[in-house]
Scaffold this motif. Structure first.
Motif, mmCIF file in Angstrom:
data_model
loop_
_atom_site.group_PDB
_atom_site.id
_atom_site.type_symbol
_atom_site.label_atom_id
_atom_site.label_comp_id
_atom_site.label_asym_id
_atom_site.label_seq_id
_atom_site.Cartn_x
_atom_site.Cartn_y
_atom_site.Cartn_z
ATOM 1 N N ALA A 47 0.861 -1.183 0.000
ATOM 2 C CA ALA A 47 0.000 0.000 0.000
ATOM 3 C C ALA A 47 0.902 1.240 0.000
ATOM 4 C CB ALA A 47 -0.940 -0.041 1.182
ATOM 5 N N ASN A 48 0.835 2.053 1.032
ATOM 6 C CA ASN A 48 1.613 3.295 1.017
ATOM 7 C C ASN A 48 2.726 3.337 2.056
ATOM 8 O OD1 ASN A 48 -0.386 3.432 3.062
ATOM 9 N ND2 ASN A 48 -0.134 5.646 3.200
ATOM 10 N N GLU A 49 3.126 2.163 2.533
ATOM 11 C CA GLU A 49 4.189 2.137 3.530
ATOM 12 C C GLU A 49 5.307 1.198 3.098
ATOM 13 O OE1 GLU A 49 2.711 2.523 7.806
ATOM 14 O OE2 GLU A 49 1.184 1.240 6.909
ATOM 15 N N VAL A 50 6.526 1.671 3.245
ATOM 16 C CA VAL A 50 7.701 0.864 2.907
ATOM 17 C C VAL A 50 8.471 0.596 4.193
ATOM 18 C CG1 VAL A 50 9.880 0.828 1.630
ATOM 19 C CG2 VAL A 50 7.843 1.923 0.635
ATOM 20 N N PHE A 51 8.787 -0.658 4.439
ATOM 21 C CA PHE A 51 9.610 -1.023 5.595
ATOM 22 C C PHE A 51 10.936 -1.553 5.065
ATOM 23 C CE2 PHE A 51 6.680 -0.628 9.165
ATOM 24 C CZ PHE A 51 5.489 -0.429 8.471
ATOM 25 N N ALA A 52 12.003 -0.837 5.388
ATOM 26 C CA ALA A 52 13.313 -1.189 4.823
ATOM 27 C C ALA A 52 14.376 -1.223 5.905
ATOM 28 C CB ALA A 52 13.688 -0.190 3.745
#
Lengths: 349, 349, 349, 349
Positions: free
Chosen positions: C286-291
């Motif tokens: 969706a609109n969240e990136v976890f890096a």
């Protein structure tokens, strides 16, 4: 052969007899009688300090009111995952605190692991409102699975609680069993180790209905008269609780009864070990034995009239049991007889 | 000469003796024993219909749980301005309902005036969310001031409640005294007139701690097992309440005790009237006498060992008393003796 | 370069402009205006059925009131361990339900594992009052960690909920982002799969303060007008929420904004993958990136003006990260620009 | 000709315009932005002391959270019988305080009579747990019926509150109208007279949704961040409230708007008096006029497009009105024009 639970027993004759005698005459209601005051003083002696004592009707009430006394908005109390307040009180702690939460902490043998406790509390950094705020730590002595915190174990947990300025509560539904087993005084097992509040249970150990909520620091309890009354736990004929405690605490009866129950559990444990049919899940340290039996043995015992329940811990290790085994909880009480125990073991053999 | 309150008395010997006997042996806890079930059946017989019965520890618990069972968000329950739940329970009804409100209704002689009740309910038009929503009507029988609703008076209130689809609760802390005085059966005094829920008190009339919450429509109570447990009112050794009820209801003991208390109040009333020192504030209809005495007489009686309290109703008519008078509440119980009453009157004279 | 959270963005100009215009003139307050009614109708169209809609001020309010509407004494609601209602609402769900509990369920990628859900529910056998009673299941779509439940995954959870007669709630704080990503209609993503109640969030996606609580079965919500008012969530100038929704839902603006945010997250993800400095913890849906980035890289970006937070999930796998790495949560919103994203990636490189 | 209520007006253009401008850019959420901090400082300046300020969404929230901050078990707060918190908040104060009670106090012209207040508080003797314990006094300024407490009247109530160690709360839903009418500063109307907590309303006076809860002693509010969050009143895009306050408090706009509303009410009152059709129920002191009109006149005005409501106070003096009269509440706001007022009066004539 009833090992279902210590609350299947009735009242000890000495206590019941004393209650009968206490029925005569008039006395001030709502905890204001001389007898009530005397027994309150008795608790101060017992704990070797000025404590605030409140008689209530159930262990659930004692635990829930303990938390209500130290309640905080968005509060989180830490207890063992198998704690009675978490598993068996139908949300009473949350109800009495208007929604404060219980956070489960794991640990072997029914006891909170201090490292895990510290980690759990650490999840609530001071001032981070989204997560809520720590409010209390609660331990159960003896634990739900019949084990005991040793003094240094209590002290370790108390140190963590103190570091975070959290009161330490002890659920003492089986307080006497623990005391008797550890050969400690009430003071030694509580405030001298850092315990602030005790749910002092007597119902399971020979009373009908006698629980006391004990605050080591009476200041903490200054609103409790209102909290207890509002919670419908102030009994009009309060002396019927006081009278039970009078007999219970008289001449060491309470410790005698607890020692007996512990001894019966030990005898049962010994019997199971000796007859080699069944294994202990863990050592019995108070009045409860947890044993893995073959299902057919359990059925056979039940058919022969033994009463007991299987134990389904919330997050049991499924590897604990063999396919054909069942984990039983066998509880001894003041009313358990050596004869009953021996018959049970004989049947098992 | 103790007329302080009926909760200053202890337990009736027959009940205490029965409790002693009931202490032996093992029984299923938490209301699951055969005795518990039997006494529940006994209540169905008593009320001549299938009712749901829940044993609880205090009258406050019974009242508060009754409201909790029929709770509504923004709910408002209507009771007499002098009702126990409004004046003497430290906010327990609000606590157990998470904030539902009690609205006082006035009425002579401690009884709700039906016209005023209708007007009060009328202040909450259906769908007008700002004011909240009506939730229940509650009457007290016998009332807080020792008077009685006549059957037609109950029916009139029930008609209003029904018209607004509100359940009608009866606080029966002195249920037996009312029954005995009115010579009605439980069915006649409750559901046959439109009463839906009864707090059936036995503590004030010879038990230690025995209250039953009775729902005429068991469906209304389907969540009550959870509500009661969450409220810490499910006793582990529940049979100790059941056993009290067993003796209490056996062979008409309960009505006998209530009749005795009523008779003692009548004798006291007659004595006061006859000796012409003091006036009745209103006629005693159950086991409580309210009398205006000269302050010096009251002091003299107290000095001679009589125990009683002045009555400060919430909104007393200041014109009721002369300058030198004090209004006393004198309560008779199963334990009151004719001799005590006569000594009191003699001293007053 | 602000990737701190989508609630750091303000209001979309079209929405803010429309709110400005809506300020003129008089309108009935407390949700009774024509505009309020119109937008409620708009929701029915949107969901292709008769729904009950309630505007509230915060996502926490929507979630907590959803549970309040279906509240049960001793109730237990099941949600993912990382759910917002469990981790980030300071006990609001417990507060609004007077103590009903949230039970964490585990599952990969922020999604409830149906097998584990069934097992957890199974811990509450019907009628076993000590443990409390199941009350609801709640899923978050998009999840707290930017993943999405696929339709069949929702259906699987709904089947378990239905089997236990539990309502299924969807926390849709990022409802539009999920819809846009999955290319589903509101009906397809909710009631057609078995979802009963939706917290329909708009605040994170371009509104100031606009949340709607949507009940597929209006009967479930019949007490909600009282519950909402009592919870202080009925706004007097309610049209200011309605007006935001009017602009938000007009001509597909809401899906356009969500698609943009999703596209920005995808662009950011692509950039991180391409530049090979950092690893994705899991795919952004969706609109969240976890890096996972090297700590030095994170520091460098922050020094260069990028705003973002580390992500400390409640029970993170400690093996996920290397010693010198930090897990970041990077959130795109309607206000994120491609230019910002590109600058961030460039700096990272 | 809309005199229905000041919450029928929308937002003042200056405030709405400022909100539009504030929508751009990123800002820390949950009250942590620079703007939030600045406006909090602005409140300290306004009150000429260090205060704790909390933005919330509704007046009901402000009032209920004020009581929650000073909550006590079994607590009883004293307010006027016609107070908004008692009559119009659907039990929110009870809900937010978990059941603390509101006790109505009578008094002429919508204001608490100090003698009656003292008598009411006197019904709760310290330590008498059955009745509960006093917790707070709350006054409304301007009152529900458009009158004003004079400084000495506030001081008299504050003296009683202080004597019983009760905090004094002011419901300032129309705080600006009162200030403007009395020509006092915020400090002069509050803490300098003994007021401890203020619900500072701005919504009715030109904002969309802007209420501030102000504690004169920040220590009293130390748990409020948790209480507010748990109550779902911490807004993620909190700056939308801060921005409204920024415009509202800028350059005296708020007092200007309030003065205008007051002047319109005065003009309306003057018109009614002059045209001799209708009587004032009592003098309008802020922005509300209460007038007894002939029913036919009221109908005629309504038919001509005037919007207003009859006033049915909870315990109205039935002797106030003639048979053919109706009591109207006519409210002026920042959006009321002199032209509207004049047309109304003209039509009445």
């Amino acid at each position: 052969m009833n090992f279902a639970s210590d609350n299947w027993a009735g009242a000890h004759p000495a206590i019941a007899q004393h209650l009968l005698a206490a029925g005569a005459g008039f006395a001030a209601p709502y905890g204001a009688s001389e007898l009530d005051r005397n027994i309150e003083r008795r608790f101060c002696e017992l704990f070797e300090r000025e404590v605030a004592v409140f008689f209530v009707g159930t262990g659930t009430a004692a635990n829930a009111l303990a938390l209500a006394a130290i309640n905080r908005p968005g509060g989180v109390s830490f207890c063992h995952r198998e704690a009675h307040m978490l598993e068996d009180e139908c949300g009473a702690p949350e109800f009495f605190t208007h929604g404060a939460r219980l956070a489960p902490v794991d640990g072997d043998l029914g006891k909170i692991d201090p490292t895990k406790l510290a980690a759990e509390i650490g999840r609530f950094p001071p001032g981070f409102i989204h997560a809520g705020q720590p409010m209390a730590v609660s331990i159960t002595q003896a634990t739900e699975i019949g084990t005991l915190y040793r003094p240094d174990e209590i002290a370790a947990i108390a140190a963590i609680a103190r570091q975070h300025r959290l009161p330490l509560h002890m659920d003492g539904a089986r307080f006497a069993n623990a005391l008797a087993a550890l050969q400690l005084t009430p003071a030694q097992m509580t405030w001298q180790l850092g315990v602030d509040i005790v749910s002092f249970g007597a119902t399971k150990n020979g009373c009908w209905c006698a629980e006391a909520l004990v605050f080591m620091d009476p200041d903490t309890a200054k609103d409790l008269p209102f909290i207890r009354k509002r919670a419908a736990q102030l009994f009009s004929k309060s002396r019927f609780i006081a009278a039970q405690f009078e007999a219970y605490l008289h001449d060491g009866l309470w410790l005698e009864l607890a020692s007996h129950a512990n001894a019966m559990a030990a005898r049962l444990q010994q019997g199971i070990v000796t007859c080699r049919r069944g294994r202990l899940a863990w050592p019995a340290e108070a009045n409860e034995v947890f044993a893995a039996l073959e299902r057919s043995d359990a059925d056979r015992l039940r058919a022969a009239g033994a009463v007991f329940y299987p134990w389904n811990p919330p997050h049991a290790n499924p590897g604990l049991l063999a396919e054909n085994e069942v984990l039983l909880r066998l509880v001894a009480s003041f009313a358990t007889t050596a004869d009953e125990v021996d018959r049970f073991v004989e049947l098992l053999q």
